[in-house]
Scaffold this motif. Structure first.
Motif, PDB file in Angstrom:
ATOM      1  N   LEU A   1       0.594  -1.296  -4.159  1.00 19.27           N
ATOM      2  CA  LEU A   1       0.124  -0.012  -4.657  1.00 19.27           C
ATOM      3  C   LEU A   1      -0.725   0.705  -3.621  1.00 19.27           C
ATOM      4  O   LEU A   1      -1.507   0.080  -2.879  1.00 19.27           O
ATOM      5  CB  LEU A   1      -0.709  -0.225  -5.932  1.00 19.27           C
ATOM      6  CG  LEU A   1       0.047  -0.788  -7.145  1.00 19.27           C
ATOM      7  CD1 LEU A   1      -0.910  -1.024  -8.302  1.00 19.27           C
ATOM      8  CD2 LEU A   1       1.169   0.165  -7.552  1.00 19.27           C
ATOM      9  N   HIS A   2      -0.575   2.006  -3.602  1.00 19.04           N
ATOM     10  CA  HIS A   2      -1.400   2.821  -2.714  1.00 19.04           C
ATOM     11  C   HIS A   2      -2.845   2.753  -3.217  1.00 19.04           C
ATOM     12  O   HIS A   2      -3.095   2.892  -4.421  1.00 19.04           O
ATOM     13  CB  HIS A   2      -0.888   4.268  -2.715  1.00 19.04           C
ATOM     14  CG  HIS A   2      -1.469   5.086  -1.619  1.00 19.04           C
ATOM     15  ND1 HIS A   2      -2.741   5.608  -1.657  1.00 19.04           N
ATOM     16  CD2 HIS A   2      -0.927   5.477  -0.410  1.00 19.04           C
ATOM     17  CE1 HIS A   2      -2.976   6.286  -0.582  1.00 19.04           C
ATOM     18  NE2 HIS A   2      -1.873   6.218   0.242  1.00 19.04           N
ATOM     19  N   PRO A   3      -3.799   2.540  -2.305  1.00 18.01           N
ATOM     20  CA  PRO A   3      -5.197   2.385  -2.745  1.00 18.01           C
ATOM     21  C   PRO A   3      -5.703   3.570  -3.583  1.00 18.01           C
ATOM     22  O   PRO A   3      -6.501   3.368  -4.510  1.00 18.01           O
ATOM     23  CB  PRO A   3      -5.956   2.261  -1.430  1.00 18.01           C
ATOM     24  CG  PRO A   3      -4.950   1.722  -0.463  1.00 18.01           C
ATOM     25  CD  PRO A   3      -3.645   2.352  -0.854  1.00 18.01           C
ATOM     26  N   ASP A   4      -5.241   4.777  -3.273  1.00 17.89           N
ATOM     27  CA  ASP A   4      -5.734   5.955  -3.999  1.00 17.89           C
ATOM     28  C   ASP A   4      -5.191   6.027  -5.437  1.00 17.89           C
ATOM     29  O   ASP A   4      -5.770   6.720  -6.282  1.00 17.89           O
ATOM     30  CB  ASP A   4      -5.344   7.229  -3.247  1.00 17.89           C
ATOM     31  CG  ASP A   4      -6.030   7.324  -1.890  1.00 17.89           C
ATOM     32  OD1 ASP A   4      -7.067   6.621  -1.729  1.00 17.89           O
ATOM     33  OD2 ASP A   4      -5.552   8.070  -1.031  1.00 17.89           O
ATOM     34  N   GLU A   5      -4.080   5.362  -5.705  1.00 18.12           N
ATOM     35  CA  GLU A   5      -3.466   5.480  -7.026  1.00 18.12           C
ATOM     36  C   GLU A   5      -3.406   4.146  -7.768  1.00 18.12           C
ATOM     37  O   GLU A   5      -2.778   4.049  -8.834  1.00 18.12           O
ATOM     38  CB  GLU A   5      -2.052   6.047  -6.891  1.00 18.12           C
ATOM     39  CG  GLU A   5      -2.046   7.466  -6.336  1.00 18.12           C
ATOM     40  CD  GLU A   5      -0.709   8.153  -6.550  1.00 18.12           C
ATOM     41  OE1 GLU A   5       0.105   7.622  -7.355  1.00 18.12           O
ATOM     42  OE2 GLU A   5      -0.494   9.200  -5.938  1.00 18.12           O
ATOM     43  N   LYS A   6      -4.065   3.152  -7.211  1.00 12.73           N
ATOM     44  CA  LYS A   6      -4.030   1.846  -7.839  1.00 12.73           C
ATOM     45  C   LYS A   6      -4.615   1.890  -9.265  1.00 12.73           C
ATOM     46  O   LYS A   6      -4.026   1.369 -10.221  1.00 12.73           O
ATOM     47  CB  LYS A   6      -4.795   0.833  -6.983  1.00 12.73           C
ATOM     48  CG  LYS A   6      -4.740  -0.578  -7.541  1.00 12.73           C
ATOM     49  CD  LYS A   6      -5.436  -1.545  -6.577  1.00 12.73           C
ATOM     50  CE  LYS A   6      -5.362  -2.955  -7.112  1.00 12.73           C
ATOM     51  NZ  LYS A   6      -6.012  -3.939  -6.204  1.00 12.73           N
TER      52      LYS A   6
ATOM     53  N   GLY B   1       0.783  -1.234   0.000  1.00 12.84           N
ATOM     54  CA  GLY B   1       0.000   0.000   0.000  1.00 12.84           C
ATOM     55  C   GLY B   1       0.801   1.262   0.000  1.00 12.84           C
ATOM     56  O   GLY B   1       0.263   2.328   0.347  1.00 12.84           O
ATOM     57  N   THR B   2       2.092   1.217  -0.393  1.00 12.54           N
ATOM     58  CA  THR B   2       2.938   2.409  -0.299  1.00 12.54           C
ATOM     59  C   THR B   2       3.344   2.991  -1.658  1.00 12.54           C
ATOM     60  O   THR B   2       3.746   4.157  -1.732  1.00 12.54           O
ATOM     61  CB  THR B   2       4.218   2.073   0.475  1.00 12.54           C
ATOM     62  OG1 THR B   2       4.927   1.022  -0.205  1.00 12.54           O
ATOM     63  CG2 THR B   2       3.892   1.625   1.893  1.00 12.54           C
ATOM     64  N   LEU B   3       3.290   2.226  -2.674  1.00 12.83           N
ATOM     65  CA  LEU B   3       3.788   2.683  -3.972  1.00 12.83           C
ATOM     66  C   LEU B   3       2.784   3.596  -4.682  1.00 12.83           C
ATOM     67  O   LEU B   3       1.596   3.290  -4.785  1.00 12.83           O
ATOM     68  CB  LEU B   3       4.100   1.479  -4.883  1.00 12.83           C
ATOM     69  CG  LEU B   3       5.253   0.584  -4.427  1.00 12.83           C
ATOM     70  CD1 LEU B   3       5.423  -0.577  -5.408  1.00 12.83           C
ATOM     71  CD2 LEU B   3       6.555   1.393  -4.320  1.00 12.83           C
ATOM     72  N   ARG B   4       3.316   4.709  -5.182  1.00 17.03           N
ATOM     73  CA  ARG B   4       2.512   5.643  -5.971  1.00 17.03           C
ATOM     74  C   ARG B   4       3.051   5.654  -7.414  1.00 17.03           C
ATOM     75  O   ARG B   4       4.125   5.128  -7.696  1.00 17.03           O
ATOM     76  CB  ARG B   4       2.563   7.033  -5.366  1.00 17.03           C
ATOM     77  CG  ARG B   4       1.939   7.105  -3.971  1.00 17.03           C
ATOM     78  CD  ARG B   4       2.006   8.515  -3.403  1.00 17.03           C
ATOM     79  NE  ARG B   4       1.372   8.597  -2.108  1.00 17.03           N
ATOM     80  CZ  ARG B   4       0.069   8.829  -1.914  1.00 17.03           C
ATOM     81  NH1 ARG B   4      -0.738   9.005  -2.955  1.00 17.03           N
ATOM     82  NH2 ARG B   4      -0.424   8.913  -0.691  1.00 17.03           N
ATOM     83  N   GLU B   5       2.314   6.303  -8.296  1.00 15.07           N
ATOM     84  CA  GLU B   5       2.692   6.329  -9.712  1.00 15.07           C
ATOM     85  C   GLU B   5       4.071   6.946  -9.927  1.00 15.07           C
ATOM     86  O   GLU B   5       4.847   6.498 -10.766  1.00 15.07           O
ATOM     87  CB  GLU B   5       1.646   7.111 -10.520  1.00 15.07           C
ATOM     88  CG  GLU B   5       1.911   7.127 -12.019  1.00 15.07           C
ATOM     89  CD  GLU B   5       0.824   7.870 -12.780  1.00 15.07           C
ATOM     90  OE1 GLU B   5       0.962   8.002 -14.021  1.00 15.07           O
ATOM     91  OE2 GLU B   5      -0.154   8.333 -12.153  1.00 15.07           O
ATOM     92  N   ILE B   6       4.388   7.941  -9.140  1.00 17.26           N
ATOM     93  CA  ILE B   6       5.662   8.645  -9.309  1.00 17.26           C
ATOM     94  C   ILE B   6       6.846   7.786  -8.908  1.00 17.26           C
ATOM     95  O   ILE B   6       7.987   8.069  -9.283  1.00 17.26           O
ATOM     96  CB  ILE B   6       5.631   9.959  -8.487  1.00 17.26           C
ATOM     97  CG1 ILE B   6       6.779  10.869  -8.943  1.00 17.26           C
ATOM     98  CG2 ILE B   6       5.715   9.648  -7.004  1.00 17.26           C
ATOM     99  CD1 ILE B   6       6.733  12.235  -8.289  1.00 17.26           C
TER     100      ILE B   6
END
Length: 253
Positions: free
Chosen positions: A224-229, A173-178
């Motif tokens: 993946l971060h839930p907001d950017e999945k 849950g930590t990875l973002r698109e950037i």
């Protein structure tokens, strides 16, 4: 008595003479009548013979006249036919001469028109060809500009996949698109200028495998971060399509 007997005898003799004379006269008359009948019969036979002769003669004359008329008509028909064919041949010769002259005039006219039209067409084609050539040069220049690849170095290629590999150990849950190392749009395969065909094939295959949505999701979906999945997966799908397109475009493999 003797006188009477003599008279009677004289009467008998006179009667006999008279009978004989009568018989002779009747016989002469009969002979005359027979001769008359015979002459009549002969005349009738002669008349009949003359009639047959005249009929035969008339028939022969009629047949001869008809034959001569038929010959005259046949001669006239042949003359008319010969005159007809002569006039037809003359008419055909005149028509042939007329159409020959007409064809010559038409050929001259057509040749002149063709030469004029060809000259116009050649000039127009030359003008259009010049325009097409200029347009083709502009198009090729645009294609060269649009298809220009921003090559990467071997170090950049290695760094790109090293970053992606290191992200497999990220906390859930930590990875973002950037955080991801995305390949440039004009070089999604991360090609270098020195790549051989075999190296391009390997890079294309690796790019399609890494950015395949299903495989990418198996590796990173929990991290993946839930907001950017959704945004990350949308970009992965877009990159995957671009990798396949460029792989086909460069005909690698």
């Amino acid at each position: 008595a003797a006188a009477a007997a003599a008279a009677a005898a004289a009467d008998v003799a006179a009667a006999a003479d008279a009978a004989s004379a009568k018989a002779e006269r009747e016989e002469a008359e009969a002979e005359l009548q027979r001769k008359k009948q015979e002459r009549k019969r002969m005349r009738a036979v002669q008349v009949e013979e003359n009639r047959r002769v005249r009929e035969a003669t008339d028939r022969e004359e009629k047949e001869e006249n008809e034959r001569r008329r038929d010959e005259a008509r046949a001669d006239r028909a042949r003359e008319v036919e010969a005159d007809f064919y002569r006039r037809e041949a003359e008419r055909a010769r005149e028509q042939e001469e007329y159409y020959s002259k007409r064809e010559d005039r038409f050929q001259d006219w057509w040749r002149q028109r063709f030469e004029e039209a060809f000259a116009e067409m050649e000039a127009e084609y030359e003008e259009r060809y010049q325009e097409w050539q200029e347009e083709d040069e502009r198009r090729q220049e645009e294609e060269r500009e649009n298809s220009a690849v921003g090559y990467v170095t071997t170090a950049e290629y290695d760094a790109h996949y090293h970053i992606l590999g290191s992200l497999e150990a990220a906390a859930p849950g930590t990875l973002r698109e950037i955080d991801f190392s995305w390949p440039p749009e004009d070089n999604l395969l991360l090609l270098s200028e020195e790549d051989t065909v075999e190296e391009k094939s390997k890079k294309g295959y690796r790019g399609m495998r890494v950015f395949h949505p299903d495989k990418f999701q198996q590796k990173y979906t929990t991290r993946l971060h839930p907001d950017e999945k959704d945004a990350v997966m949308a970009r992965v799908t877009e990159v995957s399509k671009g990798v396949i397109q460029q792989y086909k475009q460069y005909k690698i493999g």
